[in-house]
Design a protein around this motif. Sequence first.
Motif, PDB file in Angstrom:
ATOM      1  N   LEU A 187       0.823  -1.210   0.000  1.00  0.00           N
ATOM      2  CA  LEU A 187       0.000   0.000   0.000  1.00  0.00           C
ATOM      3  C   LEU A 187       0.856   1.258   0.000  1.00  0.00           C
ATOM      4  O   LEU A 187       0.499   2.262  -0.636  1.00  0.00           O
ATOM      5  N   GLN A 188       1.972   1.228   0.702  1.00  0.00           N
ATOM      6  CA  GLN A 188       2.847   2.397   0.710  1.00  0.00           C
ATOM      7  C   GLN A 188       3.491   2.619  -0.659  1.00  0.00           C
ATOM      8  O   GLN A 188       3.634   3.756  -1.114  1.00  0.00           O
ATOM      9  N   MET A 189       3.873   1.525  -1.337  1.00  0.00           N
ATOM     10  CA  MET A 189       4.401   1.663  -2.691  1.00  0.00           C
ATOM     11  C   MET A 189       3.345   2.263  -3.619  1.00  0.00           C
ATOM     12  O   MET A 189       3.648   3.092  -4.490  1.00  0.00           O
ATOM     13  N   LEU A 190       2.097   1.849  -3.426  1.00  0.00           N
ATOM     14  CA  LEU A 190       1.008   2.350  -4.253  1.00  0.00           C
ATOM     15  C   LEU A 190       0.807   3.852  -4.039  1.00  0.00           C
ATOM     16  O   LEU A 190       0.722   4.622  -5.010  1.00  0.00           O
ATOM     17  N   THR A 191       0.716   4.276  -2.789  1.00  0.00           N
ATOM     18  CA  THR A 191       0.448   5.685  -2.513  1.00  0.00           C
ATOM     19  C   THR A 191       1.644   6.570  -2.842  1.00  0.00           C
ATOM     20  O   THR A 191       1.470   7.769  -3.108  1.00  0.00           O
ATOM     21  N   ARG A 192       2.847   6.014  -2.850  1.00  0.00           N
ATOM     22  CA  ARG A 192       4.043   6.778  -3.226  1.00  0.00           C
ATOM     23  C   ARG A 192       4.323   6.722  -4.726  1.00  0.00           C
ATOM     24  O   ARG A 192       5.356   7.179  -5.186  1.00  0.00           O
ATOM     25  N   ARG A 193       3.388   6.123  -5.487  1.00  0.00           N
ATOM     26  CA  ARG A 193       3.444   6.049  -6.951  1.00  0.00           C
ATOM     27  C   ARG A 193       4.630   5.240  -7.474  1.00  0.00           C
ATOM     28  O   ARG A 193       5.090   5.453  -8.593  1.00  0.00           O
ATOM     29  N   ARG A 194       5.089   4.294  -6.683  1.00  0.00           N
ATOM     30  CA  ARG A 194       6.127   3.383  -7.164  1.00  0.00           C
ATOM     31  C   ARG A 194       5.509   2.238  -7.954  1.00  0.00           C
ATOM     32  O   ARG A 194       6.191   1.589  -8.745  1.00  0.00           O
ATOM     33  N   VAL A 195       4.230   1.945  -7.691  1.00  0.00           N
ATOM     34  CA  VAL A 195       3.456   1.004  -8.507  1.00  0.00           C
ATOM     35  C   VAL A 195       2.088   1.621  -8.738  1.00  0.00           C
ATOM     36  O   VAL A 195       1.666   2.548  -8.033  1.00  0.00           O
ATOM     37  N   ASP A 196       1.378   1.092  -9.745  1.00  0.00           N
ATOM     38  CA  ASP A 196       0.043   1.612 -10.063  1.00  0.00           C
ATOM     39  C   ASP A 196      -1.071   0.714  -9.561  1.00  0.00           C
ATOM     40  O   ASP A 196      -2.218   1.160  -9.436  1.00  0.00           O
ATOM     41  N   LEU A 197      -0.779  -0.566  -9.305  1.00  0.00           N
ATOM     42  CA  LEU A 197      -1.771  -1.486  -8.762  1.00  0.00           C
ATOM     43  C   LEU A 197      -1.100  -2.393  -7.736  1.00  0.00           C
ATOM     44  O   LEU A 197       0.073  -2.759  -7.886  1.00  0.00           O
ATOM     45  N   PHE A 198      -1.866  -2.773  -6.721  1.00  0.00           N
ATOM     46  CA  PHE A 198      -1.392  -3.689  -5.687  1.00  0.00           C
ATOM     47  C   PHE A 198      -2.450  -4.756  -5.465  1.00  0.00           C
ATOM     48  O   PHE A 198      -3.621  -4.448  -5.231  1.00  0.00           O
ATOM     49  N   ALA A 199      -2.062  -6.023  -5.533  1.00  0.00           N
ATOM     50  CA  ALA A 199      -2.999  -7.137  -5.407  1.00  0.00           C
ATOM     51  C   ALA A 199      -3.102  -7.598  -3.952  1.00  0.00           C
ATOM     52  O   ALA A 199      -2.091  -7.923  -3.326  1.00  0.00           O
ATOM     53  N   ALA A 200      -4.335  -7.647  -3.415  1.00  0.00           N
ATOM     54  CA  ALA A 200      -4.548  -8.091  -2.031  1.00  0.00           C
ATOM     55  C   ALA A 200      -6.032  -8.414  -1.861  1.00  0.00           C
ATOM     56  O   ALA A 200      -6.712  -8.772  -2.818  1.00  0.00           O
ATOM     57  N   ASN A 201      -6.537  -8.291  -0.636  1.00  0.00           N
ATOM     58  CA  ASN A 201      -7.954  -8.519  -0.357  1.00  0.00           C
ATOM     59  C   ASN A 201      -8.421  -7.572   0.733  1.00  0.00           C
ATOM     60  O   ASN A 201      -7.610  -7.029   1.488  1.00  0.00           O
ATOM     61  N   ASP A 202      -9.733  -7.362   0.805  1.00  0.00           N
ATOM     62  CA  ASP A 202     -10.283  -6.390   1.755  1.00  0.00           C
ATOM     63  C   ASP A 202      -9.989  -6.741   3.201  1.00  0.00           C
ATOM     64  O   ASP A 202      -9.713  -5.862   4.021  1.00  0.00           O
ATOM     65  N   ARG A 203     -10.082  -8.018   3.542  1.00  0.00           N
ATOM     66  CA  ARG A 203      -9.921  -8.411   4.941  1.00  0.00           C
ATOM     67  C   ARG A 203      -8.569  -7.997   5.489  1.00  0.00           C
ATOM     68  O   ARG A 203      -8.450  -7.546   6.634  1.00  0.00           O
ATOM     69  N   ASN A 204      -7.517  -8.135   4.667  1.00  0.00           N
ATOM     70  CA  ASN A 204      -6.187  -7.740   5.113  1.00  0.00           C
ATOM     71  C   ASN A 204      -5.904  -6.266   4.892  1.00  0.00           C
ATOM     72  O   ASN A 204      -5.148  -5.650   5.653  1.00  0.00           O
ATOM     73  N   CYS A 205      -6.485  -5.683   3.840  1.00  0.00           N
ATOM     74  CA  CYS A 205      -6.149  -4.298   3.500  1.00  0.00           C
ATOM     75  C   CYS A 205      -6.883  -3.252   4.344  1.00  0.00           C
ATOM     76  O   CYS A 205      -6.302  -2.228   4.695  1.00  0.00           O
ATOM     77  N   MET A 206      -8.159  -3.479   4.630  1.00  0.00           N
ATOM     78  CA  MET A 206      -8.938  -2.440   5.289  1.00  0.00           C
ATOM     79  C   MET A 206      -8.360  -2.007   6.631  1.00  0.00           C
ATOM     80  O   MET A 206      -8.277  -0.801   6.908  1.00  0.00           O
ATOM     81  N   PRO A 207      -7.929  -2.928   7.513  1.00  0.00           N
ATOM     82  CA  PRO A 207      -7.336  -2.463   8.775  1.00  0.00           C
ATOM     83  C   PRO A 207      -6.075  -1.623   8.561  1.00  0.00           C
ATOM     84  O   PRO A 207      -5.837  -0.660   9.296  1.00  0.00           O
ATOM     85  N   VAL A 208      -5.272  -1.968   7.552  1.00  0.00           N
ATOM     86  CA  VAL A 208      -4.044  -1.215   7.285  1.00  0.00           C
ATOM     87  C   VAL A 208      -4.370   0.153   6.711  1.00  0.00           C
ATOM     88  O   VAL A 208      -3.765   1.162   7.079  1.00  0.00           O
ATOM     89  N   LEU A 209      -5.323   0.209   5.784  1.00  0.00           N
ATOM     90  CA  LEU A 209      -5.733   1.495   5.216  1.00  0.00           C
ATOM     91  C   LEU A 209      -6.241   2.438   6.304  1.00  0.00           C
ATOM     92  O   LEU A 209      -5.929   3.639   6.299  1.00  0.00           O
ATOM     93  N   GLN A 210      -6.999   1.899   7.240  1.00  0.00           N
ATOM     94  CA  GLN A 210      -7.504   2.728   8.334  1.00  0.00           C
ATOM     95  C   GLN A 210      -6.373   3.180   9.250  1.00  0.00           C
ATOM     96  O   GLN A 210      -6.315   4.346   9.657  1.00  0.00           O
ATOM     97  N   ARG A 211      -5.454   2.256   9.551  1.00  0.00           N
ATOM     98  CA  ARG A 211      -4.333   2.612  10.434  1.00  0.00           C
ATOM     99  C   ARG A 211      -3.429   3.668   9.816  1.00  0.00           C
ATOM    100  O   ARG A 211      -2.907   4.532  10.526  1.00  0.00           O
ATOM    101  N   LEU A 212      -3.236   3.596   8.494  1.00  0.00           N
ATOM    102  CA  LEU A 212      -2.358   4.545   7.800  1.00  0.00           C
ATOM    103  C   LEU A 212      -3.112   5.768   7.291  1.00  0.00           C
ATOM    104  O   LEU A 212      -2.517   6.616   6.610  1.00  0.00           O
ATOM    105  N   ASN A 213      -4.418   5.856   7.614  1.00  0.00           N
ATOM    106  CA  ASN A 213      -5.256   6.974   7.166  1.00  0.00           C
ATOM    107  C   ASN A 213      -5.255   7.103   5.645  1.00  0.00           C
ATOM    108  O   ASN A 213      -5.171   8.208   5.087  1.00  0.00           O
ATOM    109  N   LEU A 214      -5.373   5.971   4.960  1.00  0.00           N
ATOM    110  CA  LEU A 214      -5.348   5.958   3.500  1.00  0.00           C
ATOM    111  C   LEU A 214      -6.680   5.521   2.882  1.00  0.00           C
ATOM    112  O   LEU A 214      -6.766   5.357   1.666  1.00  0.00           O
ATOM    113  N   ALA A 215      -7.706   5.362   3.717  1.00  0.00           N
ATOM    114  CA  ALA A 215      -8.980   4.831   3.214  1.00  0.00           C
ATOM    115  C   ALA A 215      -9.598   5.716   2.139  1.00  0.00           C
ATOM    116  O   ALA A 215     -10.317   5.224   1.258  1.00  0.00           O
ATOM    117  N   ASP A 216      -9.331   7.017   2.176  1.00  0.00           N
ATOM    118  CA  ASP A 216      -9.890   7.922   1.173  1.00  0.00           C
ATOM    119  C   ASP A 216      -8.998   8.041  -0.053  1.00  0.00           C
ATOM    120  O   ASP A 216      -9.424   8.581  -1.077  1.00  0.00           O
TER     121      ASP A 216
END
Length: 276
Positions: A187-216
Amino acid sequence: MIEERTARIIGSVSNDAGRAMSTRRMWCKTGLGWMGSLALARPAHAAPLRAVGSQFARLFEGSEGLAPKGLAVDLLGQLFGDNVRCEWVPWSRAQLMVEQGEADILIGPYRTPERETRMLFSVRSFYSDAMVWYVRRGDESRWTGEYADLAQTPVAAVRGWAYGSRFERMKTGLGQLTWVQGVDAGLQMLTRRRVDLFAANDRNCMPVLQRLNLADAVTRCSPPLDVLHGHMAFARSAGGEELSRRYDQAFEQWLRTGAATELYRRWGVDRPVTAT
């Protein structure tokens, strides 16, 4: 006086030992949850079972040296009572421990043809995940459903994860695929524009997005890459076959109880609709 002092010392030692024994019991029963144990799969005088896994949000959470928690921990506790001990270890090590007979149960692996050559899998899954591409919000059109369109697109995926048979067939055509160690890194690579897509799933990603304040800032694409089903896995041995049989029978009974419905609700995990 000597006798009274001796009695007080003995009593104090006895109380301390009792507290220590109680602490050990609580640690061994960690994860059973407030609902207690059904112990559906525990034969009399069975040797303690060792279940290992790594970080699976809401299913198996913790860190090395600490007692894990999650749906899978409580599930195993209800099936096997206090006869199972769950341990958090790195994912590659956890798989190897089960393959080599150092542990009895691997918690949560997706069922794949390659893994089935190395381990026995439970008949039913106990959770499912839709594997998806994540993008920066506004870039959803980058995924059309065709891997050929991503041949020269910088993308990332988590090393050691399974993403489904189609991804396995097409990944060699992803010319700029980067393997990362975990969801945070992807997710950090994605938001820093080092990649354009990141493959994962909601169950693992949503808690991290919320913790890193990246949900929006980050969103998922459709259609999904695949829907994968998570199982318990066992060693390919006589003992592993017997344990998998006991687990399957107990899990079928457990699914018909109110305890199953409550446990899925409590941990916020979707219950698989069909046997997989």
